[in-house]
Design a protein around this motif. Structure first.
Motif, mmCIF file in Angstrom:
data_model
loop_
_atom_site.group_PDB
_atom_site.id
_atom_site.type_symbol
_atom_site.label_atom_id
_atom_site.label_comp_id
_atom_site.label_asym_id
_atom_site.label_seq_id
_atom_site.Cartn_x
_atom_site.Cartn_y
_atom_site.Cartn_z
ATOM 1 N N ASN A 22 0.854 -1.191 0.000
ATOM 2 C CA ASN A 22 0.000 0.000 0.000
ATOM 3 C C ASN A 22 0.886 1.235 0.000
ATOM 4 O O ASN A 22 2.109 1.138 -0.122
ATOM 5 C CB ASN A 22 -0.956 -0.005 1.205
ATOM 6 N N VAL A 71 1.169 3.408 2.502
ATOM 7 C CA VAL A 71 1.434 3.882 3.860
ATOM 8 C C VAL A 71 2.944 3.954 4.093
ATOM 9 O O VAL A 71 3.657 2.959 3.934
ATOM 10 C CB VAL A 71 0.774 2.970 4.904
ATOM 11 N N TYR A 100 3.456 4.576 10.513
ATOM 12 C CA TYR A 100 2.355 4.182 11.397
ATOM 13 C C TYR A 100 2.510 4.839 12.774
ATOM 14 O O TYR A 100 3.587 4.773 13.380
ATOM 15 C CB TYR A 100 2.326 2.666 11.577
ATOM 16 N N GLU A 157 1.641 8.635 3.166
ATOM 17 C CA GLU A 157 0.461 8.475 4.004
ATOM 18 C C GLU A 157 0.822 7.867 5.364
ATOM 19 O O GLU A 157 1.815 7.150 5.498
ATOM 20 C CB GLU A 157 -0.562 7.571 3.304
ATOM 21 N N THR A 158 0.000 8.172 6.354
ATOM 22 C CA THR A 158 0.178 7.589 7.686
ATOM 23 C C THR A 158 -1.106 6.901 8.126
ATOM 24 O O THR A 158 -2.202 7.303 7.725
ATOM 25 C CB THR A 158 0.551 8.658 8.727
ATOM 26 N N GLU A 159 -0.955 5.880 8.944
ATOM 27 C CA GLU A 159 -2.087 5.195 9.555
ATOM 28 C C GLU A 159 -1.757 4.913 11.011
ATOM 29 O O GLU A 159 -0.638 5.183 11.473
ATOM 30 C CB GLU A 159 -2.410 3.889 8.806
ATOM 31 N N LYS A 160 -2.718 4.360 11.736
ATOM 32 C CA LYS A 160 -2.531 4.059 13.160
ATOM 33 C C LYS A 160 -2.599 2.558 13.379
ATOM 34 O O LYS A 160 -3.444 1.874 12.792
ATOM 35 C CB LYS A 160 -3.607 4.751 14.006
ATOM 36 N N LYS A 185 -3.404 -0.706 15.829
ATOM 37 C CA LYS A 185 -4.447 -0.965 16.811
ATOM 38 C C LYS A 185 -3.889 -1.221 18.206
ATOM 39 O O LYS A 185 -4.454 -0.782 19.207
ATOM 40 C CB LYS A 185 -5.288 -2.169 16.362
#
Length: 261
Positions: free
Chosen positions: A107, A109, A112, A161-164, A166
């Motif tokens: 992807n 990303v 994170y 892009e950044t995501e988090k 869980k």
């Protein structure tokens, strides 16, 4: 879409006088393909303990500021994915599995965020401003560097892009009142250098209003009072760091004025 191709991970850590933490954190990072430790000439046994780990590459580098030290460590990494951990942070088994999973995903990303659980000694701190604490700890090397202008609470510049994630990172930041106090004082003095670079001229507002606001905001707005005595302690010491910042800034500006005479 997930690819079966393995992505290699470099775990990085910078240290100074962390002999109480170093053994545990290096064991915690053993799942990484590469572990690199950069020590700023500790006066305790940190470097010696780290050097005893056969799977750890150890280096020593003079500490200038956090951003510079992290960028130096980053330059030593040989793998495409970076996991940057502090000596007082620990990954749970679920977080390790999640990291191994996401770095194999195809992807866009580039980094994170990880939420952190702040530990006050051995107990979880639920409020006091830490309930939403998150930080980028996992990222692609080619897409990131630390901003040299942010020398403490350094900011990672991300191209992508950044995501988090869980699962949360465990942050054992507070071991004793004196230890955390010295840490906050040290951070405050480094922040003073940032303020000096911005030509901030400290006054009554900075000396009194800013520390008071820091305490009141964390203790009441961020619900520190619900953490009891622990919350009071953390909110006070964080406000102390703000006070130290501007007192130190005043000293630095005075020194500069004297040197120009």
């Amino acid at each position: 879409m997930i690819t079966s191709k393995k992505q290699l991970l470099s775990a990085l850590i910078i240290t100074h006088n962390e002999d109480q933490n170093i053994h545990s954190v290096l064991e915690n990072l053993s799942f990484a393909d590469e572990i690199i430790l950069v020590d700023s000439f500790s006066s305790d046994q940190t470097f010696e303990i780290a050097s005893s780990f056969k799977n750890v590459k150890t280096f020593q580098n003079k500490f200038e500021n956090f951003a510079a030290q992290r960028n130096y460590a980053l330059s030593l990494a040989s793998n495409p994915w970076i996991l940057f951990i502090d000596a007082d942070e620990r990954l749970t088994a679920d977080l390790k599995k999640e990291i191994e999973l996401v770095i194999t995903q195809e992807n866009n990303v580039a980094a994170y965020y990880m939420y952190r659980t702040f530990m006050f000694n051995t107990k979880k701190l639920h409020f006091s401003g830490w309930q939403t604490d998150k930080i980028i700890r996992l990222f692609k090397k080619e897409n990131a560097f630390y901003n040299h202008e942010k020398i403490v609470h350094e900011k990672l510049i991300i191209n992508g892009e950044t995501e988090k994630l869980k699962n949360k990172l465990i942050h054992f930041s507070y071991s004793s009142f004196q230890d955390y106090k010295q840490k906050m004082i040290f951070y405050g003095k480094l922040k003073a250098q940032e303020e000096l670079a911005k030509n901030t001229k400290p006054n009554f507002f900075h000396f009194y209003i800013r520390p008071a606001y820091q305490f009141l905001h964390q203790y009441f707005v961020r619900l520190g009072f619900l953490d009891g005595k622990s919350g009071l302690t953390i909110c006070y010491l964080n406000a102390l760091s703000v006070h130290v910042r501007f007192q130190e800034l005043k000293k630095l500006r005075s020194k500069n004025e004297i040197s120009r005479i």
